[in-house]
Design a protein around this motif. Structure first.
Motif, PDB file in Angstrom:
ATOM      1  N   THR A   1      15.614  14.504   2.494  1.00  0.00           N
ATOM      2  CA  THR A   1      16.904  15.072   2.706  1.00  0.00           C
ATOM      3  C   THR A   1      16.783  15.204   4.403  1.00  0.00           C
ATOM      4  O   THR A   1      17.462  15.711   5.290  1.00  0.00           O
ATOM      5  CB  THR A   1      17.812  15.707   2.374  1.00  0.00           C
ATOM      6  N   GLY A   2      15.295  15.148   4.326  1.00  0.00           N
ATOM      7  CA  GLY A   2      14.634  15.171   5.751  1.00  0.00           C
ATOM      8  C   GLY A   2      14.760  16.481   6.307  1.00  0.00           C
ATOM      9  O   GLY A   2      15.012  16.374   7.660  1.00  0.00           O
ATOM     10  N   LEU A   3      14.216  17.863   5.509  1.00  0.00           N
ATOM     11  CA  LEU A   3      14.065  18.739   6.210  1.00  0.00           C
ATOM     12  C   LEU A   3      12.830  18.951   6.247  1.00  0.00           C
ATOM     13  O   LEU A   3      11.895  18.639   6.028  1.00  0.00           O
ATOM     14  CB  LEU A   3      14.803  19.948   4.948  1.00  0.00           C
TER      15      LEU A   3
ATOM     16  N   ILE B   1      15.394  29.892  -7.778  1.00  0.00           N
ATOM     17  CA  ILE B   1      14.432  28.856  -8.743  1.00  0.00           C
ATOM     18  C   ILE B   1      14.855  27.599  -8.484  1.00  0.00           C
ATOM     19  O   ILE B   1      13.725  26.661  -8.346  1.00  0.00           O
ATOM     20  CB  ILE B   1      14.735  29.604  -9.937  1.00  0.00           C
ATOM     21  N   ILE B   2      15.668  26.986  -8.503  1.00  0.00           N
ATOM     22  CA  ILE B   2      15.608  25.285  -7.951  1.00  0.00           C
ATOM     23  C   ILE B   2      15.404  25.360  -6.373  1.00  0.00           C
ATOM     24  O   ILE B   2      14.814  24.042  -6.474  1.00  0.00           O
ATOM     25  CB  ILE B   2      17.372  24.839  -8.312  1.00  0.00           C
ATOM     26  N   PHE B   3      15.903  26.001  -5.762  1.00  0.00           N
ATOM     27  CA  PHE B   3      15.123  25.426  -4.333  1.00  0.00           C
ATOM     28  C   PHE B   3      13.731  25.500  -4.488  1.00  0.00           C
ATOM     29  O   PHE B   3      12.861  24.758  -3.782  1.00  0.00           O
ATOM     30  CB  PHE B   3      15.922  25.845  -4.027  1.00  0.00           C
ATOM     31  N   ASP B   4      13.055  26.390  -5.003  1.00  0.00           N
ATOM     32  CA  ASP B   4      11.171  26.686  -4.892  1.00  0.00           C
ATOM     33  C   ASP B   4      11.312  25.389  -5.580  1.00  0.00           C
ATOM     34  O   ASP B   4      10.608  25.014  -5.181  1.00  0.00           O
ATOM     35  CB  ASP B   4      11.637  27.659  -5.938  1.00  0.00           C
TER      36      ASP B   4
ATOM     37  N   ASP C   1       9.626  20.136  -2.172  1.00  0.00           N
ATOM     38  CA  ASP C   1       9.037  19.204  -1.357  1.00  0.00           C
ATOM     39  C   ASP C   1      10.091  17.532  -1.709  1.00  0.00           C
ATOM     40  O   ASP C   1      10.379  17.050  -0.797  1.00  0.00           O
ATOM     41  CB  ASP C   1       7.663  18.737  -1.712  1.00  0.00           C
ATOM     42  N   GLU C   2      10.477  17.763  -2.803  1.00  0.00           N
ATOM     43  CA  GLU C   2      11.114  16.456  -3.300  1.00  0.00           C
ATOM     44  C   GLU C   2      13.341  16.748  -2.169  1.00  0.00           C
ATOM     45  O   GLU C   2      13.197  15.275  -1.746  1.00  0.00           O
ATOM     46  CB  GLU C   2      12.126  16.109  -5.309  1.00  0.00           C
TER      47      GLU C   2
ATOM     48  N   ILE D   1      21.243  19.452 -11.015  1.00  0.00           N
ATOM     49  CA  ILE D   1      21.639  20.354 -10.265  1.00  0.00           C
ATOM     50  C   ILE D   1      21.478  20.279  -9.227  1.00  0.00           C
ATOM     51  O   ILE D   1      21.715  20.301  -7.541  1.00  0.00           O
ATOM     52  CB  ILE D   1      21.684  21.832 -10.706  1.00  0.00           C
ATOM     53  N   MET D   2      20.025  19.301  -8.562  1.00  0.00           N
ATOM     54  CA  MET D   2      19.253  19.299  -7.936  1.00  0.00           C
ATOM     55  C   MET D   2      19.406  18.038  -7.294  1.00  0.00           C
ATOM     56  O   MET D   2      19.303  18.619  -5.726  1.00  0.00           O
ATOM     57  CB  MET D   2      17.875  18.875  -7.610  1.00  0.00           C
TER      58      MET D   2
END
Length: 771
Positions: free
Chosen positions: A743-745, A730-733, A737-738, A695-696
């Protein structure tokens, strides 16, 4: 320019037997074995043409009727008497002059210093009374004293006052009756029209350059061509009317100069070259002797050895008859066969650069032409070279095939079955079309059914890919890295450098063998490897925080582009130039076409280099098999998997290669297992952790596509807005970092997003936006 001169070697020194008959001129071959023997030492590409088609033609070589009954063509330099069987071969323009040399002695004198000279004005009106100065009169007396010994029989004079006074003083000095002086209007000064009486500078400023004077004319005046023609016409006429006379011509500086050029058959540029700007051709009252001999010339008295001008040249035979040129011209293939000697004007000059007898500039390293030249140019060049020097005039022959329409028919204007070449160039580029032809079967004398799609494929697979490689290098700061010697430890860099060496060696060997198709095809394979493997596998390295690895990737890419531009130069000259100038920044050679061939990267591969190629080949094969296994299992590539088993033991213990396989196939581990069925076995069991990672990766892809849509540069940092459910947060947390690094965030904000499409990614629902 001089068709007679260019074939004179053949006639003056030829070992071929010529039979000159009433019906034609025949070259007979008494020893065909010599042709066949010499042909065996020529390298033909392809060799089948030399051994087969050309060899069989030599076996059946027939006598060659070298003359043709045509008007257009190089005239046979053979003169035949109208009374007796005598024939004469002319070998040069000097030979013509020797035969037509005037029996008269022609002297020219410019008028003495006149008032117009001291005033510095133009004086082209015969009614203007510009007398000789006292100095001019003395100059005329000196000229007369010089001419006393020559016993002048006739004096021709310009009707101007200053020339008339000069001629009369000379006549008094040499004891010639003034009443016998012949005034001819053709000898007058150049008319300058409305500029008459003006300073010379005003006349000079009327023209943009000197050569323009031959056609640009002041109002009411003349140009140089008109003056040259009337003066030279006068010269030819008086010579034909007199025999054995000493003739004096009194005229003006410019007309005398132009008459000299017309007498010599000079071109406009040649006439200009013999007179230094600002200086007279002949000084006041200077005496010059012209060695006049009629030569073939056009209506502007420029040397022209074609018909009908050459046919006007006649001379006396020893029997009292008239020698006239035979009417035939050369077979055009005789001219073509004489090309090696003609281009260097052999044997009259340039012997330090071209001399077949001393093998200077001869034979040619190679020639190239179509298959239809087997009985034409290839043949005529060989025959004449063997006849003259018992050797070939070329060492290698590249035989091209015939280019046909896409359906295999002959290209025809009537059928309109081909594209306009310039439209193809405009659409696909000259390089694409050039490469397409060079890499085609036409380079092996085979027919080629020309396809626009083939040219388009070259554009997309080579040109556009290379441009993308350069753009990637530039985009990620390749020019920020200091150029230096380095030795990368990364297996991708090692491999691509070996592939560069392999490609350069293949191209060099094939070019040395004149196999042009084999010299160009390796470029396509190499560009494919660079674009679809090296660059794709190195993308993360260009953004890596490992400075050494990032610089290694950059410097390797720079080296590839630089060296490849040199290898491309013969087949894709414009692309090569563009890449070279961009990658060097103009700090090296002015042009890639001034570079040396990259011999430093050419050579046999070492054992270690071959090992790298074989292992990378095995790596890519296993990647391909692993991806096929994914397709069969219905698992997309972005979904990580645990393990890939491979049967091959070639890569056992080679973690660098296994790392590439893991990244490409997207597995956590690669292991060697000799007991599996088939070459690879993919573990497709999905754990909860693997699903989350999948998903990530889908989210990363979405962000990257959004960056492209909004036209952000790779170096731009963006802020991500996310509207998602509990599972999504949950996935975003977990992978914050990755995701941010990839993606340059610069930050992630969770908020409600209106008017944004909701997307289902695995088990989560998400909306995203960036700014």
């Amino acid at each position: 320019k001089t068709h007679i001169q260019k074939i004179s070697k053949i006639f003056c020194y030829c070992k071929i037997k010529f039979l000159l008959t009433q019906t034609g001129h025949v070259m007979t071959f008494e020893d065909k074995k010599k042709f066949k023997k010499v042909n065996k030492n020529i390298k033909w590409v392809p060799k089948e043409v030399g051994e087969g088609r050309f060899g069989k033609w030599l076996e059946g070589a027939r006598d060659w009727a070298i003359s043709r009954s045509r008007f257009w063509g190089a005239p046979l330099p053979v003169w035949k008497c109208d009374r007796c069987p005598e024939k004469h071969f002319i070998g040069s323009v000097e030979d013509i002059k020797e035969k037509t040399k005037s029996t008269n002695n022609i002297y020219v004198v410019r008028h003495g210093e006149a008032e117009s000279n001291t005033l510095g004005v133009l004086s082209s009106n015969p009614k203007t009374m510009h007398h000789l100065t006292d100095s001019g009169k003395e100059q005329a007396i000196v000229a007369g004293e010089e001419l006393k010994k020559d016993k002048i029989d006739i004096i021709y004079c310009s009707p101007f006052l200053r020339t008339k006074e000069t001629a009369e003083i000379i006549a008094d000095t040499i004891g010639y009756s003034k009443d016998k002086i012949v005034y001819d209007d053709r000898l007058h000064e150049i008319y300058v029209g409305v500029l008459d009486g003006k300073p010379d500078a005003e006349y000079q400023n009327f023209f943009n350059d000197r050569i323009e004077k031959f056609w640009k004319t002041p109002e009411g005046g003349e140009n140089y061509t008109t003056v040259k023609n009337r003066m030279t016409d006068f010269l030819y006429e008086i010579d034909s009317k007199n025999e054995g006379k000493n003739i004096l011509i009194v005229s003006h500086n410019t007309p005398i100069w132009l008459m000299y050029g017309g007498m010599k058959g000079m071109t406009q540029k040649e006439i200009m070259a013999i007179r230094e700007q600002g200086k007279p051709f002949i000084k006041n009252s200077e005496v010059m002797k012209f060695d006049f001999a009629p030569i073939p010339h056009n209506r502007n008295y420029e040397l022209d050895l074609h018909r009908p001008f050459i046919d006007e040249i006649t001379f006396k035979c020893s029997c009292g008859g008239v020698m006239k040129r035979v009417p035939e011209v050369f077979d055009c293939w005789f001219e073509s066969g004489s090309m090696p000697y003609a281009q260097s004007h052999y044997p009259f000059e340039n012997l330090d650069k071209f001399n077949p007898e001393k093998e200077i500039g001869f034979p040619a390293d190679f020639i190239a032409e179509g298959l239809d030249q087997t009985r034409g140019w290839f043949y005529s060049m060989l025959v004449l070279a063997v006849a003259l020097f018992d050797k070939t005039s070329y060492k290698n022959v590249v035989v091209n095939g015939i280019v046909l329409a896409e359906n295999g028919q002959k290209m025809s204007k009537r059928l309109n079955n081909y594209s306009d070449p310039m439209e193809l160039v405009d659409q696909y580029s000259a390089d694409a079309m050039r490469y397409y032809l060079l890499s085609s079967p036409a380079m092996k004398s085979e027919d080629l059914s020309f396809s626009n799609k083939g040219v388009d494929e070259v554009l997309k697979k080579i040109i556009m890919r290379l441009q993308n490689v350069y753009s990637f290098f530039e985009m990620y700061g390749g020019f920020d890295v200091e150029v230096k010697d380095f030795e990368s430890t990364n297996i991708l860099d090692k491999w691509v450098i070996v592939r560069l060496k392999e490609t350069a060696t293949q191209i060099t060997k094939a070019t040395d063998n004149y196999e042009l198709d084999r010299a160009t095809r390796p470029i396509n394979d190499f560009v494919d490897d660079v674009s679809t493997w090296f660059l794709r596998r190195s993308r993360d390295r260009f953004k890596s925080e490992d400075v050494i690895d990032r610089e290694s990737a950059m410097l390797t890419t720079r080296k590839i582009i630089l060296e490849l531009s040199k290898l491309l130069a013969p087949s894709m000259p414009f692309l090569a130039e563009d890449l070279y100038l961009k990658i060097t920044g103009g700090m090296e050679k002015e042009s890639v076409h001034l570079e040396n061939w990259p011999e430093d990267i050419v050579g046999e591969l070492s054992k270690d280099e071959i090992d790298i190629l074989e292992k990378m080949r095995e790596t890519r094969l296993l990647v391909s098999l692993g991806l096929e296994a994914r397709v069969k299992a219905g698992v997309k590539v972005r979904q990580p998997l645990n393990k890939l088993k491979v049967k091959s033991e070639k890569l056992k213990g080679e973690n660098e290669y296994f790392g590439l396989i893991k990244d490409e196939v997207n597995v956590k581990e690669v292991v060697v297992d000799a007991l599996i069925e088939g070459d690879v076995l993919l573990d497709t069991i999905l754990t909860f952790e693997l699903k989350e990672e999948g998903i990530m990766r889908d989210i990363v892809r979405m962000i990257q596509e959004l960056r492209k849509t909004k036209k952000f540069n790779p170096s731009d940092s963006v802020e991500l807005s996310v509207d998602t459910d509990k599972n999504g947060k949950i996935i975003f947390d977990k992978f914050k970092d990755e995701i941010s690094k990839t993606t340059g965030l610069k930050g992630i904000i969770f908020e409600v997003l209106e008017n944004i499409e909701l997307v289902e990614v695995g088990d989560i629902k998400v909306k995203i936006d960036i700014k």
